[in-house]
Design a protein around this motif. Structure first.
Motif, PDB file in Angstrom:
ATOM      1  N   GLU A   8      33.622  80.197  47.494  1.00 24.40           N
ATOM      2  CA  GLU A   8      34.736  80.764  46.434  1.00 24.40           C
ATOM      3  C   GLU A   8      36.018  80.965  47.462  1.00 24.40           C
ATOM      4  OE1 GLU A   8      33.450  83.441  43.580  1.00 24.40           O
ATOM      5  OE2 GLU A   8      35.890  84.043  43.361  1.00 24.40           O
ATOM      6  N   GLN A  11      37.527  77.808  48.778  1.00 27.86           N
ATOM      7  CA  GLN A  11      38.003  76.972  48.007  1.00 27.86           C
ATOM      8  C   GLN A  11      39.586  77.801  47.684  1.00 27.86           C
ATOM      9  OE1 GLN A  11      35.358  76.940  44.685  1.00 27.86           O
ATOM     10  NE2 GLN A  11      33.920  75.615  45.859  1.00 27.86           N
ATOM     11  N   GLY A  12      39.534  79.067  47.595  1.00 30.08           N
ATOM     12  CA  GLY A  12      40.912  79.562  47.683  1.00 30.08           C
ATOM     13  C   GLY A  12      41.872  79.098  48.617  1.00 30.08           C
ATOM     14  N   ILE A  14      41.711  76.409  50.431  1.00 28.46           N
ATOM     15  CA  ILE A  14      42.019  74.965  50.414  1.00 28.46           C
ATOM     16  C   ILE A  14      43.449  75.085  49.282  1.00 28.46           C
ATOM     17  CG2 ILE A  14      41.395  72.797  49.489  1.00 28.46           C
ATOM     18  CD1 ILE A  14      38.522  73.454  50.506  1.00 28.46           C
ATOM     19  N   GLU A  39      30.735  69.729  50.378  1.00 27.14           N
ATOM     20  CA  GLU A  39      31.496  69.679  49.258  1.00 27.14           C
ATOM     21  C   GLU A  39      32.779  70.157  49.486  1.00 27.14           C
ATOM     22  OE1 GLU A  39      30.232  72.281  46.024  1.00 27.14           O
ATOM     23  OE2 GLU A  39      31.874  71.527  44.661  1.00 27.14           O
ATOM     24  N   CYS A  40      32.849  71.578  50.343  1.00 27.75           N
ATOM     25  CA  CYS A  40      34.315  72.116  50.540  1.00 27.75           C
ATOM     26  C   CYS A  40      34.944  71.009  51.638  1.00 27.75           C
ATOM     27  CB  CYS A  40      34.190  73.395  51.219  1.00 27.75           C
ATOM     28  SG  CYS A  40      33.660  74.363  49.908  1.00 27.75           S
ATOM     29  N   GLU A  42      34.860  67.891  51.997  1.00 28.34           N
ATOM     30  CA  GLU A  42      35.567  66.733  51.202  1.00 28.34           C
ATOM     31  C   GLU A  42      36.632  66.805  50.585  1.00 28.34           C
ATOM     32  OE1 GLU A  42      32.924  64.410  48.491  1.00 28.34           O
ATOM     33  OE2 GLU A  42      31.271  64.445  49.986  1.00 28.34           O
ATOM     34  N   ALA A  43      36.757  68.258  49.859  1.00 29.58           N
ATOM     35  CA  ALA A  43      38.037  68.427  49.287  1.00 29.58           C
ATOM     36  C   ALA A  43      39.121  68.844  50.217  1.00 29.58           C
ATOM     37  CB  ALA A  43      37.489  69.639  48.374  1.00 29.58           C
ATOM     38  N   PHE A  46      40.463  65.418  51.625  1.00 31.70           N
ATOM     39  CA  PHE A  46      41.258  64.939  50.421  1.00 31.70           C
ATOM     40  C   PHE A  46      42.624  65.427  50.464  1.00 31.70           C
ATOM     41  CE2 PHE A  46      42.954  64.861  46.203  1.00 31.70           C
ATOM     42  CZ  PHE A  46      43.470  63.531  45.998  1.00 31.70           C
TER      43      PHE A  46
ATOM     44  N   LYS B 164      43.823  79.991  41.822  1.00 29.50           N
ATOM     45  CA  LYS B 164      43.506  79.097  42.958  1.00 29.50           C
ATOM     46  C   LYS B 164      42.186  78.475  42.664  1.00 29.50           C
ATOM     47  CE  LYS B 164      45.149  82.464  46.625  1.00 29.50           C
ATOM     48  NZ  LYS B 164      44.522  83.242  47.609  1.00 29.50           N
ATOM     49  N   ILE B 165      41.195  78.823  41.772  1.00 23.54           N
ATOM     50  CA  ILE B 165      40.263  78.127  41.114  1.00 23.54           C
ATOM     51  C   ILE B 165      40.415  76.988  40.590  1.00 23.54           C
ATOM     52  CG2 ILE B 165      38.145  78.245  39.710  1.00 23.54           C
ATOM     53  CD1 ILE B 165      37.828  81.295  40.505  1.00 23.54           C
ATOM     54  N   PHE B 168      41.836  74.277  42.758  1.00 25.93           N
ATOM     55  CA  PHE B 168      40.949  73.779  43.599  1.00 25.93           C
ATOM     56  C   PHE B 168      40.112  72.519  42.736  1.00 25.93           C
ATOM     57  CE2 PHE B 168      36.438  73.176  45.162  1.00 25.93           C
ATOM     58  CZ  PHE B 168      36.530  72.859  46.368  1.00 25.93           C
ATOM     59  N   LEU B 171      42.427  69.711  42.109  1.00 25.25           N
ATOM     60  CA  LEU B 171      42.277  68.841  43.336  1.00 25.25           C
ATOM     61  C   LEU B 171      41.014  67.693  43.555  1.00 25.25           C
ATOM     62  CD1 LEU B 171      43.758  70.917  46.264  1.00 25.25           C
ATOM     63  CD2 LEU B 171      44.720  68.829  45.524  1.00 25.25           C
ATOM     64  N   GLN B 172      39.764  68.501  43.131  1.00 23.39           N
ATOM     65  CA  GLN B 172      38.689  67.647  43.069  1.00 23.39           C
ATOM     66  C   GLN B 172      38.702  66.614  41.897  1.00 23.39           C
ATOM     67  OE1 GLN B 172      35.551  70.753  42.577  1.00 23.39           O
ATOM     68  NE2 GLN B 172      34.645  70.086  44.652  1.00 23.39           N
ATOM     69  N   LYS B 175      40.917  64.077  43.394  1.00 26.05           N
ATOM     70  CA  LYS B 175      40.169  63.460  44.304  1.00 26.05           C
ATOM     71  C   LYS B 175      39.426  62.101  43.668  1.00 26.05           C
ATOM     72  CE  LYS B 175      36.822  64.368  46.354  1.00 26.05           C
ATOM     73  NZ  LYS B 175      35.548  64.911  47.363  1.00 26.05           N
ATOM     74  N   GLN B 179      40.238  58.226  44.171  1.00 31.00           N
ATOM     75  CA  GLN B 179      39.263  57.299  44.742  1.00 31.00           C
ATOM     76  C   GLN B 179      38.782  56.042  44.238  1.00 31.00           C
ATOM     77  OE1 GLN B 179      36.391  60.197  46.517  1.00 31.00           O
ATOM     78  NE2 GLN B 179      37.382  60.523  48.222  1.00 31.00           N
TER      79      GLN B 179
END
Lengths: 269, 187
Positions: A8, A11-12, A14, A39-40, A42-43, A46, B164-165, B168, B171-172, B175, B179
């Protein structure tokens, strides 16, 4: 062992990186987490790969229409608000503390006005009484004048007296009697004619009608005889027929008067 | 006059000096237009929405608090206008199926080595357009309008952590779309 960031938080970080707001120290912390989290990672990769020149992405330029539209809105608001604001300002100004004495004065003046109005509204009763007394006095004065004038030797004075009685709102028996005396005994035919017309006004009184019928036999002026005959027809006074018949028997009766009386008699009978 | 802060100008507007809004309009017409354009992809519609934002500023000028930040307040209004507009239109922006678009891109076969960077940008642009509006919104506000997460939190009325969540997750999704589009382009 150093504590590794949870997902968590990573992710913040990122997300902070996307917003170009990730301090170097946190970046190191994040990288440690990424080693063990696919997972993180890859994000993160990107997010790094798309850090490009975003300003190069196409954007439309504001057109002239936009500026024009805005100015119209502004104009509309200025007009709309200037109207209401003028009223608002007007009312606000009315109720400022400085206006307090003015308001007090105005209200006091208004109260005085009401007081005077109330006083006057109640006063007229007294005035009415005064007026009634006054007109009664004028009436009495006129009656006195009529009684005085009617006995004058001058015919014009007596005519004046008769016309004065027409101005009386009501007449008493004394005046009626005086008028009949004039009608039957005045030497001037004009005075008698005027008196006859005056008496006709009160012909709805039984005493006046009776007097008029009695007067028929006493008239010698054709003018008066004709007038009285016309009046009797107008009044539909059948009792007068007898007096007229007697008058017709008289040989001295004027021809014109005779014709009118005969005509009247036909209508009356 | 240019040195006056946004808040000072807005305070004047609040006091009835509507001409002060002209300067704010000059400062913000482009960012707001950009926001709408990124959200709906239609320049003419976006201009209408910019006008609606400034009309609302006038209508709700009394609600502006000088201790708050004008820029945040402005985007809050813009976001509501955008939201209302979507609801009224009963449609999703960029409702074109992105798979169709990927197919179209493939058919164009515009692969040119020198233009790779521009193509990457075009791809990103398209990917953004295929994000859901709420996800696109946070990315547009943070990256294109350069609002801080704390400001976005205020605009969306959620916590900063939540913003922020959202970023994120957006962004996922981006992506994934990016892709897929890239894959479509390369095959």
């Amino acid at each position: 062992m150093e504590k590794i960031l949870d997902c968590e938080k990573a992710q913040g970080f990122i997300a902070d990186f996307w917003a170009k707001n990730l301090p170097e120290s946190q970046k190191n912390e994040l990288e440690k987490h990424l080693e063990g989290c696919a997972e993180c990672r890859e994000a993160w990769e990107f997010a790094q790969s798309i850090r490009m020149d975003y300003a190069a992405l196409p954007l439309p330029e504001p057109s002239a229409n936009l500026q024009e539209g805005f100015e119209q809105i502004l104009k509309k608001y200025k007009n709309k608000n200037s109207f209401w604001e003028q009223w608002a300002t007007f009312f606000k100004q009315l109720f400022t503390p400085e206006k307090l004495p003015v308001w007090g004065y105005s209200l006091a003046l208004l109260a005085v006005g009401f007081g005077i109005g109330y006083y006057w509204a109640n006063k007229p009763q007294k005035d009415d009484n005064q007026l009634a007394t006054l007109s009664a006095e004028v009436q009495a004065m006129r009656e006195t004048m009529v009684m005085t004038l009617i006995k004058q030797p001058s015919a014009s004075k007596r005519l004046q007296a008769v016309s004065l009685t027409q101005e009386l709102s009501s007449v008493d028996a004394q005046v009626i009697e005086a008028l009949f005396f004039t009608l039957n005994h005045d030497e001037n035919a004009n005075v008698r004619l005027a008196t006859l017309e005056t008496l006709y006004q009160w012909a709805d009184r039984p005493a006046v009608r009776e007097g008029l019928i009695k007067a028929i036999s006493q008239q010698d002026s054709p003018m008066v005889q004709i007038t009285i005959a016309e009046m009797m027809v107008a009044l539909q006074e059948k009792k007068s027929a007898e007096s007229f018949r007697k008058l017709l028997e008289s040989k001295d009766l004027d021809q014109n008067a005779r014709q009118q009386i005969e005509k009247s008699l036909k209508v009356l009978l | 006059m240019e040195t006056l802060t946004d808040n000072a100008l807005m305070t004047r507007v609040k006091q009835g000096n509507y001409d002060a809004l002209g300067l704010l309009f000059k400062r913000y017409q482009k960012p707001i237009l950009g926001f709408f354009y990124r959200m709906n992809g239609n320049a003419a519609e976006s201009e209408d929405l910019v006008q609606m934002v400034f009309e609302r500023i006038l209508r709700y000028r009394e609600q502006f608090r000088s201790e708050g930040e004008f820029r945040t307040w402005l985007f809050h209004i813009a976001r509501n206008v955008q939201h209302d507009f979507f609801k009224k239109q009963q449609k999703e922006p960029f409702n074109k199926n992105w798979e169709d678009w990927a197919a179209a891109l493939e058919a164009e076969n515009t692969a040119d080595g020198d233009l790779e960077k521009i193509q990457d940008l075009a791809l990103l642009d398209q990917a953004l357009k295929h994000l859901s509006p709420d996800k696109r919104e946070v990315l547009v506000l943070s990256r294109f309008e350069e609002l801080k997460y704390s400001q976005i939190a205020e605009i969306l009325n959620i916590t900063e952590a939540n913003v922020k969540i959202k970023v994120f997750r957006a962004l996922q999704d981006l992506k994934r779309i990016y892709q897929t589009l890239e894959h479509g382009k390369n095959t």
